[in-house]
Scaffold this active site. Structure first.
Site, PDB file in Angstrom:
ATOM      1  N   HIS A   1      25.423  -3.745  40.178  1.00 46.31           N
ATOM      2  CA  HIS A   1      24.862  -3.400  38.732  1.00 46.31           C
ATOM      3  C   HIS A   1      25.982  -3.281  38.045  1.00 46.31           C
ATOM      4  O   HIS A   1      27.308  -2.710  38.212  1.00 46.31           O
ATOM      5  CB  HIS A   1      24.325  -1.852  39.438  1.00 46.31           C
TER       6      HIS A   1
ATOM      7  N   MET B   1      16.348   6.974  34.840  1.00 50.06           N
ATOM      8  CA  MET B   1      17.780   7.549  35.065  1.00 50.06           C
ATOM      9  C   MET B   1      17.738   8.939  35.466  1.00 50.06           C
ATOM     10  O   MET B   1      17.030   9.961  35.025  1.00 50.06           O
ATOM     11  CB  MET B   1      18.484   7.591  33.597  1.00 50.06           C
TER      12      MET B   1
ATOM     13  N   MET C   1      22.954  -0.452  28.065  1.00 49.25           N
ATOM     14  CA  MET C   1      23.046   1.063  27.359  1.00 49.25           C
ATOM     15  C   MET C   1      23.616   1.004  26.107  1.00 49.25           C
ATOM     16  O   MET C   1      24.480   1.488  25.622  1.00 49.25           O
ATOM     17  CB  MET C   1      23.743   2.331  28.300  1.00 49.25           C
TER      18      MET C   1
ATOM     19  N   ASP D   1      27.149  -1.868  34.363  1.00 51.30           N
ATOM     20  CA  ASP D   1      26.756  -0.983  33.209  1.00 51.30           C
ATOM     21  C   ASP D   1      27.449  -1.218  31.905  1.00 51.30           C
ATOM     22  O   ASP D   1      28.834  -1.233  31.675  1.00 51.30           O
ATOM     23  CB  ASP D   1      27.315   0.619  33.646  1.00 51.30           C
TER      24      ASP D   1
ATOM     25  N   GLY E   1      29.874   9.436  38.259  1.00 50.25           N
ATOM     26  CA  GLY E   1      30.263  10.626  38.781  1.00 50.25           C
ATOM     27  C   GLY E   1      29.642  12.091  38.371  1.00 50.25           C
ATOM     28  O   GLY E   1      29.856  13.174  38.779  1.00 50.25           O
TER      29      GLY E   1
ATOM     30  N   MET F   1      27.808  -0.621  27.958  1.00 50.33           N
ATOM     31  CA  MET F   1      28.042   0.613  27.102  1.00 50.33           C
ATOM     32  C   MET F   1      28.844   0.321  25.815  1.00 50.33           C
ATOM     33  O   MET F   1      29.804  -0.432  25.973  1.00 50.33           O
ATOM     34  CB  MET F   1      28.444   1.744  27.708  1.00 50.33           C
TER      35      MET F   1
ATOM     36  N   HIS G   1      22.491  -3.516  33.129  1.00 49.12           N
ATOM     37  CA  HIS G   1      22.042  -2.255  32.400  1.00 49.12           C
ATOM     38  C   HIS G   1      22.706  -1.820  31.197  1.00 49.12           C
ATOM     39  O   HIS G   1      23.718  -1.583  31.159  1.00 49.12           O
ATOM     40  CB  HIS G   1      22.330  -1.041  33.514  1.00 49.12           C
TER      41      HIS G   1
ATOM     42  N   GLY H   1      26.020   7.198  30.428  1.00 48.11           N
ATOM     43  CA  GLY H   1      27.411   7.153  29.835  1.00 48.11           C
ATOM     44  C   GLY H   1      28.656   7.192  31.005  1.00 48.11           C
ATOM     45  O   GLY H   1      29.685   6.358  30.588  1.00 48.11           O
TER      46      GLY H   1
ATOM     47  N   SER I   1      30.140   5.966  42.444  1.00 45.75           N
ATOM     48  CA  SER I   1      30.989   6.711  42.950  1.00 45.75           C
ATOM     49  C   SER I   1      31.035   7.092  44.279  1.00 45.75           C
ATOM     50  O   SER I   1      31.889   6.917  45.040  1.00 45.75           O
ATOM     51  CB  SER I   1      31.347   8.330  42.279  1.00 45.75           C
TER      52      SER I   1
ATOM     53  N   ASP J   1      19.267   5.885  39.153  1.00 44.71           N
ATOM     54  CA  ASP J   1      20.671   5.487  38.806  1.00 44.71           C
ATOM     55  C   ASP J   1      21.182   6.709  38.310  1.00 44.71           C
ATOM     56  O   ASP J   1      20.658   7.354  37.357  1.00 44.71           O
ATOM     57  CB  ASP J   1      20.685   4.253  37.785  1.00 44.71           C
ATOM     58  N   GLY J   2      22.225   7.316  39.001  1.00 47.49           N
ATOM     59  CA  GLY J   2      22.920   8.270  38.603  1.00 47.49           C
ATOM     60  C   GLY J   2      22.824   9.619  39.595  1.00 47.49           C
ATOM     61  O   GLY J   2      21.959   9.959  39.999  1.00 47.49           O
TER      62      GLY J   2
ATOM     63  N   SER K   1      27.408   0.017  41.503  1.00 48.30           N
ATOM     64  CA  SER K   1      27.597  -0.234  40.051  1.00 48.30           C
ATOM     65  C   SER K   1      29.157  -0.217  39.965  1.00 48.30           C
ATOM     66  O   SER K   1      29.998   0.630  40.543  1.00 48.30           O
ATOM     67  CB  SER K   1      27.177   1.003  39.421  1.00 48.30           C
TER      68      SER K   1
HETATM   69  C1  DX5 Z   1      25.662   5.917  34.170  1.00 46.68           C
HETATM   70  C2  DX5 Z   1      25.495   4.409  34.766  1.00 46.68           C
HETATM   71  C3  DX5 Z   1      25.296   4.479  36.241  1.00 46.68           C
HETATM   72  C4  DX5 Z   1      26.832   5.251  36.784  1.00 46.68           C
HETATM   73  C5  DX5 Z   1      26.184   5.469  38.157  1.00 46.68           C
HETATM   74  O1  DX5 Z   1      25.432   5.708  32.825  1.00 46.68           O
HETATM   75  O2  DX5 Z   1      24.034   3.853  34.508  1.00 46.68           O
HETATM   76  O3  DX5 Z   1      25.105   3.019  36.538  1.00 46.68           O
HETATM   77  O4  DX5 Z   1      27.525   4.051  36.957  1.00 46.68           O
HETATM   78  O5  DX5 Z   1      27.478   6.417  38.622  1.00 46.68           O
HETATM   79  P1  DX5 Z   1      27.277   7.324  39.816  1.00 46.68           P
HETATM   80  O6  DX5 Z   1      26.634   6.452  40.965  1.00 46.68           O
HETATM   81  O7  DX5 Z   1      28.733   7.581  40.199  1.00 46.68           O
HETATM   82  O8  DX5 Z   1      26.374   8.499  39.248  1.00 46.68           O
HETATM   83 ZN    ZN Z   2      23.643   2.136  35.375  1.00 46.55          ZN
END
Ligand code: DX5
Ligand code: ZN
Length: 215
Positions: A32, A136, A67, A34, A144, A36, A65, A141, A197, A174-175, A7
């Protein structure tokens, strides 16, 4: 075979092309992205213009993705920008199936996602309609955050529902994914691992990606 999808949320955006090239050289097959909007989630990140520019520079599979609220308004823009797959959240729209069909009719793959507190039953009926199910494992959001173990039974439920369809449907998580939990999520059916991360905060992207693949 498990797919690792870095990501870019944790990439160095001042050097985005170099970062994408580095994860490509390190063995990533997907990227990936993200998206938002500051409404569905508290953060604001990337829009179609960034995807369009990334598309010009990479042949990686672009996994977007979303959101965001009203995802239906933005599907065309992300398709036009070059998204290969668009995942929407079941919580973001009352009738996700209409948007799933909109994505597929546009020629891209479609995914459905659920937040940690959303039961699997909310999306069970959608499984035969999608190309990917995203569970998820943090509250969406931010990157890390710590992996939420409670989602494991839901991952298993999704995996069993996917098997029953006899279709090739990806199961993405994811997460908070890292070398400590990658084995656990894989043994519960996940075959696409998203990590921000764990990869981008590691000095050696190849080692990080291989650790997720081999866990
Ligand atoms: C969170 C995102 C994830 C995020 C994952 O809202 O959808 O894709 O970037 O980050 P890590 O792998 O650091 O949890
Ligand atoms: Zn994501």
């Amino acid at each position: 075979m498990v797919i690792v999808a870095p990501s870019i949320l944790s990439a160095d955006f001042t050097r985005l092309y170099d970062e994408i090239k580095a994860v490509t050289d390190a063995g990533a097959e997907w990227l990936h992205i993200d998206v938002m909007d500051g409404h569905f989630v508290p953060n604001i990140t990337i829009g179609p213009v960034v995807v369009e520019n990334i598309r010009k520079k990479t042949s990686l599979f672009l996994d977007c993705h979303l959101m965001i609220e009203h995802p239906e308004k933005y599907i065309d823009a992300f398709i036009k920008a070059g998204a290969d797959l668009i995942t929407i959240h079941s919580e973001s729209i009352p009738k996700p199936l209409i948007v799933i069909r909109q994505i597929k009719e546009s020629g891209a793959k479609a995914g459905i996602s659920i937040n940690p507190e959303t039961p699997f039953e909310k999306i069970r009926h959608l499984i035969p309609e999608v190309d990917l199910v995203l569970i998820m494992s943090v509250h969406p959001g931010f990157s890390g955050q710590k992996f939420i173990d409670d989602v494991i039974p839901k991952l298993k439920q999704a995996s069993e529902a996917i098997k029953k369809t006899k279709k090739q449907i990806y199961l993405q998580i994811d997460g908070g994914i890292n070398d400590q939990n990658a084995g656990l999520v894989k043994s519960n059916g996940a075959n696409v691992l998203v990590a921000a991360s764990f990869i981008f905060k590691n000095k050696d992207y190849r080692t990080a990606i291989n650790q997720l693949k081999e866990a």
